[in-house]
Design a protein around this motif. Sequence first.
Motif, PDB file in Angstrom:
ATOM      1  N   LEU A 195      23.919  10.346   2.367  1.00 54.45           N
ATOM      2  CA  LEU A 195      22.733  10.790   3.099  1.00 54.45           C
ATOM      3  C   LEU A 195      21.529   9.904   2.848  1.00 54.45           C
ATOM      4  CD1 LEU A 195      23.058  14.675   2.653  1.00 54.45           C
ATOM      5  CD2 LEU A 195      23.576  13.305   4.685  1.00 54.45           C
ATOM      6  N   GLY A 196      21.578   9.118   1.795  1.00 51.08           N
ATOM      7  CA  GLY A 196      20.469   8.226   1.488  1.00 51.08           C
ATOM      8  C   GLY A 196      20.487   6.926   2.282  1.00 51.08           C
ATOM      9  N   VAL A 212      30.605  14.125  12.312  1.00 52.36           N
ATOM     10  CA  VAL A 212      29.931  14.097  11.003  1.00 52.36           C
ATOM     11  C   VAL A 212      28.719  15.016  11.022  1.00 52.36           C
ATOM     12  CG1 VAL A 212      28.584  12.652   9.433  1.00 52.36           C
ATOM     13  CG2 VAL A 212      30.746  11.808  10.373  1.00 52.36           C
ATOM     14  N   ASP A 213      27.925  14.961  12.101  1.00 53.33           N
ATOM     15  CA  ASP A 213      26.712  15.772  12.198  1.00 53.33           C
ATOM     16  C   ASP A 213      27.036  17.258  12.250  1.00 53.33           C
ATOM     17  OD1 ASP A 213      24.699  13.489  12.595  1.00 53.33           O
ATOM     18  OD2 ASP A 213      26.234  13.098  14.112  1.00 53.33           O
ATOM     19  N   ALA A 214      28.162  17.607  12.911  1.00 52.67           N
ATOM     20  CA  ALA A 214      28.555  19.014  12.969  1.00 52.67           C
ATOM     21  C   ALA A 214      28.905  19.541  11.585  1.00 52.67           C
ATOM     22  CB  ALA A 214      29.731  19.188  13.926  1.00 52.67           C
ATOM     23  N   VAL A 215      29.625  18.733  10.793  1.00 53.78           N
ATOM     24  CA  VAL A 215      29.988  19.152   9.440  1.00 53.78           C
ATOM     25  C   VAL A 215      28.746  19.235   8.545  1.00 53.78           C
ATOM     26  CG1 VAL A 215      31.331  18.536   7.392  1.00 53.78           C
ATOM     27  CG2 VAL A 215      32.329  18.231   9.669  1.00 53.78           C
ATOM     28  N   LEU A 216      27.866  18.264   8.697  1.00 60.91           N
ATOM     29  CA  LEU A 216      26.627  18.297   7.915  1.00 60.91           C
ATOM     30  C   LEU A 216      25.768  19.504   8.284  1.00 60.91           C
ATOM     31  CD1 LEU A 216      25.581  14.523   7.919  1.00 60.91           C
ATOM     32  CD2 LEU A 216      26.353  15.871   5.947  1.00 60.91           C
ATOM     33  N   LYS A 221      22.523  20.249   6.349  1.00 57.49           N
ATOM     34  CA  LYS A 221      22.050  18.899   6.042  1.00 57.49           C
ATOM     35  C   LYS A 221      22.055  18.037   7.302  1.00 57.49           C
ATOM     36  CE  LYS A 221      23.696  19.088   1.275  1.00 57.49           C
ATOM     37  NZ  LYS A 221      22.353  19.196   0.688  1.00 57.49           N
ATOM     38  N   ARG A 222      21.306  16.937   7.250  1.00 63.48           N
ATOM     39  CA  ARG A 222      21.236  15.987   8.359  1.00 63.48           C
ATOM     40  C   ARG A 222      21.260  14.573   7.806  1.00 63.48           C
ATOM     41  NH1 ARG A 222      16.206  17.088  12.124  1.00 63.48           N
ATOM     42  NH2 ARG A 222      17.246  15.362  13.235  1.00 63.48           N
ATOM     43  N   ARG A 223      21.688  13.630   8.614  1.00 62.06           N
ATOM     44  CA  ARG A 223      21.626  12.221   8.238  1.00 62.06           C
ATOM     45  C   ARG A 223      20.623  11.503   9.145  1.00 62.06           C
ATOM     46  NH1 ARG A 223      27.097   9.444  10.868  1.00 62.06           N
ATOM     47  NH2 ARG A 223      27.116  10.653  12.795  1.00 62.06           N
ATOM     48  N   ARG A 224      20.194  10.331   8.715  1.00 61.06           N
ATOM     49  CA  ARG A 224      19.264   9.550   9.536  1.00 61.06           C
ATOM     50  C   ARG A 224      20.055   8.540  10.338  1.00 61.06           C
ATOM     51  NH1 ARG A 224      15.885   5.277  10.382  1.00 61.06           N
ATOM     52  NH2 ARG A 224      16.781   3.869   8.817  1.00 61.06           N
ATOM     53  N   ILE A 225      19.977   8.677  11.649  1.00 62.13           N
ATOM     54  CA  ILE A 225      20.709   7.776  12.542  1.00 62.13           C
ATOM     55  C   ILE A 225      19.767   6.661  12.984  1.00 62.13           C
ATOM     56  CG2 ILE A 225      21.908   7.570  14.750  1.00 62.13           C
ATOM     57  CD1 ILE A 225      22.802  10.483  14.354  1.00 62.13           C
ATOM     58  N   ALA A 226      20.109   5.446  12.605  1.00 62.47           N
ATOM     59  CA  ALA A 226      19.289   4.288  12.956  1.00 62.47           C
ATOM     60  C   ALA A 226      19.739   3.643  14.256  1.00 62.47           C
ATOM     61  CB  ALA A 226      19.348   3.248  11.829  1.00 62.47           C
ATOM     62  N   LEU A 227      21.026   3.797  14.613  1.00 62.49           N
ATOM     63  CA  LEU A 227      21.559   3.167  15.817  1.00 62.49           C
ATOM     64  C   LEU A 227      22.685   4.027  16.368  1.00 62.49           C
ATOM     65  CD1 LEU A 227      21.898   0.730  17.787  1.00 62.49           C
ATOM     66  CD2 LEU A 227      23.448  -0.281  16.092  1.00 62.49           C
ATOM     67  N   SER A 228      22.652   4.246  17.672  1.00 64.94           N
ATOM     68  CA  SER A 228      23.732   4.970  18.350  1.00 64.94           C
ATOM     69  C   SER A 228      24.290   4.075  19.442  1.00 64.94           C
ATOM     70  CB  SER A 228      23.199   6.270  18.960  1.00 64.94           C
ATOM     71  OG  SER A 228      24.206   6.926  19.712  1.00 64.94           O
ATOM     72  N   LEU A 229      25.612   3.958  19.511  1.00 64.84           N
ATOM     73  CA  LEU A 229      26.236   3.142  20.545  1.00 64.84           C
ATOM     74  C   LEU A 229      27.543   3.780  20.987  1.00 64.84           C
ATOM     75  CD1 LEU A 229      27.955  -0.052  19.107  1.00 64.84           C
ATOM     76  CD2 LEU A 229      27.202   1.815  17.656  1.00 64.84           C
TER      77      LEU A 229
END
Length: 307
Positions: A195-196, A212-216, A221-229
């Motif tokens: 997550l860091g 991954v986001d559904a499990v988090l 919890k959430r993660r930081r998404i810098a790029l989506s493709l």
Amino acid sequence: MDLHGIDLNLLVAFDALMAERNVTRAGKRTGRTQPAMSAALARLRALFGDELFVRGPSGLQPTQRATELAEPLGRALAEIRRTLDFTQRFEPATSTQSFTLALSDHPAIVLLPHLTDRLRAVAPGVTLRINAYTHRDNAVSLLDGGEADLTIGVPARQGAGGRILTRPLFEDRFVCILRRDHPAASQPLDLAAFLGLSHLLVSPEGDRFGQVDAVLAAKGKRRRIALSLPQMHAAPGIVAASDMIATVLKGIVMDSGSRNRLAIFPPPLDLGPVSFVMSWHRRNDAHPVQRWMRETIADLPICHPSG
């Protein structure tokens, strides 16, 4: 003469009578009893307005009208038999058949090379046309519309009322990848470390919320998404030249040209395997040529990883 709704069996009976010149033998040739063949001859006479066959010293003799009909009807029946025989037999080595396959991103990368290699060996004249699709439910509309002979991807979410048939092909698992010389690559990848980091999200269907986001989210919890493709096959090369982490399918990483520049970790989340299935329309289920292609795909090494 009105030929609308003509019984093809009558033409088969005519052909047998021409060959045998005997009602009983013609019946045996076509699997009919003598009375049934006599009835067929009566219908033929009514259809063509001619006696067609008259008794002679050595059996039935064709009339001039029957003689005129024999050659064109014989050719027509032979062509029909060849056509029907073609649909029952398929010779891969000499076939020039064309198939249209619709594949999602992952199967196109990991399965297609195996398929083209197999076809080169056993059916070099067969042609493939590959269409791409991104949303899993597009498979149903492609098959319904006849735009693809079969599709390969994750199972569709929408129901298809039994008209779309499926067969499991293979599974793949998620792995996490980092640039090999990334500072975090030398440490165990636990959830806190995961997550860091900044994340690259692969989202073929265009949303910014993956498995991954559904499990988090279930863990709060959430993660930081810098790029989506949308293209998963682009992820390994991007990660190898960046500080981002990506969670992608292992087969994509192994088949990429960047695997030696990457550190590979098991995800710190229970994501489970991803199943890929082959789907086709019920109207094509019994067709021998279509069946051959499905069996060829199902027999590829990637579909039998433990064999």
